[in-house]
Design a protein around this motif. Structure first.
Motif, PDB file in Angstrom:
ATOM      1  N   PHE A  28     -15.347   8.412  -2.918  1.00 28.70           N
ATOM      2  CA  PHE A  28     -13.914   8.408  -2.590  1.00 28.70           C
ATOM      3  C   PHE A  28     -13.684   9.210  -1.310  1.00 28.70           C
ATOM      4  CE2 PHE A  28     -12.062   7.962  -7.180  1.00 28.70           C
ATOM      5  CZ  PHE A  28     -12.868   6.857  -7.387  1.00 28.70           C
ATOM      6  N   THR A  29     -12.676   8.781  -0.550  1.00 28.69           N
ATOM      7  CA  THR A  29     -12.275   9.501   0.650  1.00 28.69           C
ATOM      8  C   THR A  29     -10.758   9.639   0.675  1.00 28.69           C
ATOM      9  OG1 THR A  29     -14.156   8.623   1.903  1.00 28.69           O
ATOM     10  CG2 THR A  29     -12.345   9.575   3.158  1.00 28.69           C
ATOM     11  N   ILE A  30     -10.296  10.873   0.762  1.00 31.05           N
ATOM     12  CA  ILE A  30      -8.860  11.129   0.896  1.00 31.05           C
ATOM     13  C   ILE A  30      -8.536  11.333   2.368  1.00 31.05           C
ATOM     14  CG2 ILE A  30      -9.108  13.627   0.529  1.00 31.05           C
ATOM     15  CD1 ILE A  30      -6.397  13.538  -0.959  1.00 31.05           C
ATOM     16  N   SER A  31      -7.409  10.798   2.794  1.00 28.81           N
ATOM     17  CA  SER A  31      -6.966  10.969   4.178  1.00 28.81           C
ATOM     18  C   SER A  31      -5.440  10.971   4.191  1.00 28.81           C
ATOM     19  CB  SER A  31      -7.517   9.856   5.072  1.00 28.81           C
ATOM     20  OG  SER A  31      -7.044   8.588   4.640  1.00 28.81           O
ATOM     21  N   ARG A  32      -4.874  11.334   5.321  1.00 34.60           N
ATOM     22  CA  ARG A  32      -3.427  11.366   5.432  1.00 34.60           C
ATOM     23  C   ARG A  32      -2.992  11.003   6.833  1.00 34.60           C
ATOM     24  NH1 ARG A  32      -1.643  17.365   3.992  1.00 34.60           N
ATOM     25  NH2 ARG A  32       0.394  16.732   4.864  1.00 34.60           N
ATOM     26  N   ASP A  33      -1.776  10.478   6.916  1.00 31.65           N
ATOM     27  CA  ASP A  33      -1.136  10.192   8.189  1.00 31.65           C
ATOM     28  C   ASP A  33       0.139  11.026   8.206  1.00 31.65           C
ATOM     29  OD1 ASP A  33       0.404   9.162  10.279  1.00 31.65           O
ATOM     30  OD2 ASP A  33      -0.447   7.159  10.061  1.00 31.65           O
ATOM     31  N   ASN A  34       0.112  12.129   8.904  1.00 28.10           N
ATOM     32  CA  ASN A  34       1.258  13.041   8.889  1.00 28.10           C
ATOM     33  C   ASN A  34       2.502  12.418   9.511  1.00 28.10           C
ATOM     34  OD1 ASN A  34      -0.208  15.099   7.612  1.00 28.10           O
ATOM     35  ND2 ASN A  34      -0.962  15.881   9.560  1.00 28.10           N
ATOM     36  N   ALA A  35       2.325  11.536  10.470  1.00 27.66           N
ATOM     37  CA  ALA A  35       3.472  10.888  11.102  1.00 27.66           C
ATOM     38  C   ALA A  35       4.198   9.952  10.134  1.00 27.66           C
ATOM     39  CB  ALA A  35       3.023  10.112  12.328  1.00 27.66           C
ATOM     40  N   LYS A  36       3.441   9.428   9.163  1.00 24.10           N
ATOM     41  CA  LYS A  36       4.023   8.504   8.189  1.00 24.10           C
ATOM     42  C   LYS A  36       4.262   9.167   6.833  1.00 24.10           C
ATOM     43  CE  LYS A  36       1.892   4.375  10.186  1.00 24.10           C
ATOM     44  NZ  LYS A  36       1.007   3.203   9.941  1.00 24.10           N
ATOM     45  N   ASN A  37       3.983  10.458   6.727  1.00 21.82           N
ATOM     46  CA  ASN A  37       4.136  11.171   5.443  1.00 21.82           C
ATOM     47  C   ASN A  37       3.413  10.446   4.322  1.00 21.82           C
ATOM     48  OD1 ASN A  37       5.706  13.226   6.569  1.00 21.82           O
ATOM     49  ND2 ASN A  37       7.623  12.114   6.196  1.00 21.82           N
ATOM     50  N   THR A  38       2.208  10.011   4.606  1.00 21.97           N
ATOM     51  CA  THR A  38       1.456   9.178   3.675  1.00 21.97           C
ATOM     52  C   THR A  38       0.056   9.745   3.449  1.00 21.97           C
ATOM     53  OG1 THR A  38       2.666   7.200   4.334  1.00 21.97           O
ATOM     54  CG2 THR A  38       0.568   6.862   3.235  1.00 21.97           C
ATOM     55  N   VAL A  39      -0.376   9.677   2.196  1.00 21.85           N
ATOM     56  CA  VAL A  39      -1.740  10.052   1.838  1.00 21.85           C
ATOM     57  C   VAL A  39      -2.435   8.831   1.254  1.00 21.85           C
ATOM     58  CG1 VAL A  39      -1.070  10.880  -0.476  1.00 21.85           C
ATOM     59  CG2 VAL A  39      -3.163  11.755   0.615  1.00 21.85           C
ATOM     60  N   TYR A  40      -3.728   8.723   1.521  1.00 19.73           N
ATOM     61  CA  TYR A  40      -4.510   7.573   1.074  1.00 19.73           C
ATOM     62  C   TYR A  40      -5.695   8.046   0.226  1.00 19.73           C
ATOM     63  CZ  TYR A  40      -2.053   5.564   5.089  1.00 19.73           C
ATOM     64  OH  TYR A  40      -1.087   5.176   5.983  1.00 19.73           O
ATOM     65  N   LEU A  41      -6.172   7.140  -0.601  1.00 25.62           N
ATOM     66  CA  LEU A  41      -7.414   7.385  -1.322  1.00 25.62           C
ATOM     67  C   LEU A  41      -8.236   6.106  -1.257  1.00 25.62           C
ATOM     68  CD1 LEU A  41      -8.974   9.526  -2.985  1.00 25.62           C
ATOM     69  CD2 LEU A  41      -8.106   8.386  -5.046  1.00 25.62           C
ATOM     70  N   GLN A  42      -9.294   6.141  -0.456  1.00 26.91           N
ATOM     71  CA  GLN A  42     -10.225   5.020  -0.378  1.00 26.91           C
ATOM     72  C   GLN A  42     -11.267   5.211  -1.469  1.00 26.91           C
ATOM     73  OE1 GLN A  42     -10.311   2.204   1.684  1.00 26.91           O
ATOM     74  NE2 GLN A  42     -11.969   1.576   0.309  1.00 26.91           N
ATOM     75  N   MET A  43     -11.372   4.242  -2.363  1.00 27.34           N
ATOM     76  CA  MET A  43     -12.288   4.345  -3.499  1.00 27.34           C
ATOM     77  C   MET A  43     -13.334   3.247  -3.400  1.00 27.34           C
ATOM     78  SD  MET A  43      -9.569   5.172  -6.545  1.00 27.34           S
ATOM     79  CE  MET A  43      -8.818   3.553  -6.474  1.00 27.34           C
ATOM     80  N   ASN A  44     -14.571   3.641  -3.222  1.00 28.10           N
ATOM     81  CA  ASN A  44     -15.690   2.706  -3.130  1.00 28.10           C
ATOM     82  C   ASN A  44     -16.634   2.898  -4.316  1.00 28.10           C
ATOM     83  OD1 ASN A  44     -14.702   1.845  -0.603  1.00 28.10           O
ATOM     84  ND2 ASN A  44     -15.885   3.444   0.445  1.00 28.10           N
ATOM     85  N   SER A  45     -17.494   1.923  -4.528  1.00 28.02           N
ATOM     86  CA  SER A  45     -18.479   1.987  -5.617  1.00 28.02           C
ATOM     87  C   SER A  45     -17.814   2.373  -6.930  1.00 28.02           C
ATOM     88  CB  SER A  45     -19.589   2.991  -5.268  1.00 28.02           C
ATOM     89  OG  SER A  45     -20.241   2.631  -4.064  1.00 28.02           O
ATOM     90  N   LEU A  46     -16.721   1.710  -7.224  1.00 30.30           N
ATOM     91  CA  LEU A  46     -15.955   2.054  -8.420  1.00 30.30           C
ATOM     92  C   LEU A  46     -16.757   1.785  -9.689  1.00 30.30           C
ATOM     93  CD1 LEU A  46     -12.504   0.835  -7.205  1.00 30.30           C
ATOM     94  CD2 LEU A  46     -12.960   3.113  -8.132  1.00 30.30           C
ATOM     95  N   ARG A  47     -16.522   2.633 -10.677  1.00 28.81           N
ATOM     96  CA  ARG A  47     -17.210   2.553 -11.967  1.00 28.81           C
ATOM     97  C   ARG A  47     -16.172   2.430 -13.078  1.00 28.81           C
ATOM     98  NH1 ARG A  47     -20.667   7.866 -10.558  1.00 28.81           N
ATOM     99  NH2 ARG A  47     -19.019   8.792 -11.855  1.00 28.81           N
ATOM    100  N   PRO A  48     -16.556   1.907 -14.226  1.00 26.54           N
ATOM    101  CA  PRO A  48     -15.591   1.799 -15.336  1.00 26.54           C
ATOM    102  C   PRO A  48     -14.958   3.133 -15.712  1.00 26.54           C
ATOM    103  CG  PRO A  48     -17.483   0.405 -15.784  1.00 26.54           C
ATOM    104  CD  PRO A  48     -17.816   1.180 -14.527  1.00 26.54           C
ATOM    105  N   ASP A  49     -15.685   4.232 -15.561  1.00 26.18           N
ATOM    106  CA  ASP A  49     -15.090   5.523 -15.929  1.00 26.18           C
ATOM    107  C   ASP A  49     -14.117   6.047 -14.880  1.00 26.18           C
ATOM    108  OD1 ASP A  49     -17.969   7.729 -15.208  1.00 26.18           O
ATOM    109  OD2 ASP A  49     -16.939   6.228 -14.007  1.00 26.18           O
ATOM    110  N   ASP A  50     -13.890   5.287 -13.798  1.00 23.15           N
ATOM    111  CA  ASP A  50     -12.826   5.612 -12.854  1.00 23.15           C
ATOM    112  C   ASP A  50     -11.489   5.029 -13.311  1.00 23.15           C
ATOM    113  OD1 ASP A  50     -15.181   5.023 -10.219  1.00 23.15           O
ATOM    114  OD2 ASP A  50     -14.443   6.984 -10.907  1.00 23.15           O
ATOM    115  N   THR A  51     -11.513   4.231 -14.363  1.00 21.73           N
ATOM    116  CA  THR A  51     -10.283   3.633 -14.876  1.00 21.73           C
ATOM    117  C   THR A  51      -9.302   4.706 -15.317  1.00 21.73           C
ATOM    118  OG1 THR A  51     -11.392   1.600 -15.593  1.00 21.73           O
ATOM    119  CG2 THR A  51      -9.326   2.170 -16.693  1.00 21.73           C
ATOM    120  N   ALA A  52      -8.089   4.646 -14.772  1.00 22.02           N
ATOM    121  CA  ALA A  52      -7.071   5.656 -15.057  1.00 22.02           C
ATOM    122  C   ALA A  52      -5.784   5.288 -14.325  1.00 22.02           C
ATOM    123  CB  ALA A  52      -7.539   7.036 -14.596  1.00 22.02           C
TER     124      ALA A  52
END
Length: 120
Positions: free
Chosen positions: A67-91
């Protein structure tokens, strides 16, 4: 009034990817720390990742390297890029932010949550 609105959740097969977004809106003066949490059925809400104003990040061990968290301060937005997802990431994934409005002290806000389901 401040709102955090998440998007990007859904159903994905194991090994797949999703990108979550969380946009803050309202009368915002500044946003300091932003974070993603998740809550699986029958479990407590747990911290996944955090990011500071200047981009410093921290992750729970189970998502490091995936996972990679990032943000765009100009847009007041935060992102979470989730790769190689597994069933135990379900939530349900929730964003969280410390936001200063017109008041002198920042308040902590939560989004409404977005469901991520990973099938095996």
């Amino acid at each position: 009034q401040v709102q955090l609105v998440e998007s990007g959740g859904g159903l994905v097969q194991a090994g797949g990817s999703l990108r979550l977004s969380c946009a803050a809106s309202g009368t915002i003066s500044s946003i300091s720390a932003m974070a993603w949490y998740r809550q699986a059925p029958g479990k407590q809400r747990d911290l996944v990742a955090t990011i500071t104003t200047t981009g410093g990040t921290n992750y729970v061990d189970s998502v490091k390297g995936r996972f990679t968290i990032s943000r765009d301060n100009a847009k007041n937005t935060v992102y979470l890029q989730m790769n190689s997802l597994r069933p135990d990431d379900t939530a349900v994934y929730y964003c969280n932010a410390d936001i200063r409005t017109t008041l002198p002290r920042a308040k902590n806000y939560w989004g409404q949550g977005t469901q991520v389901t990973v099938s095996s």
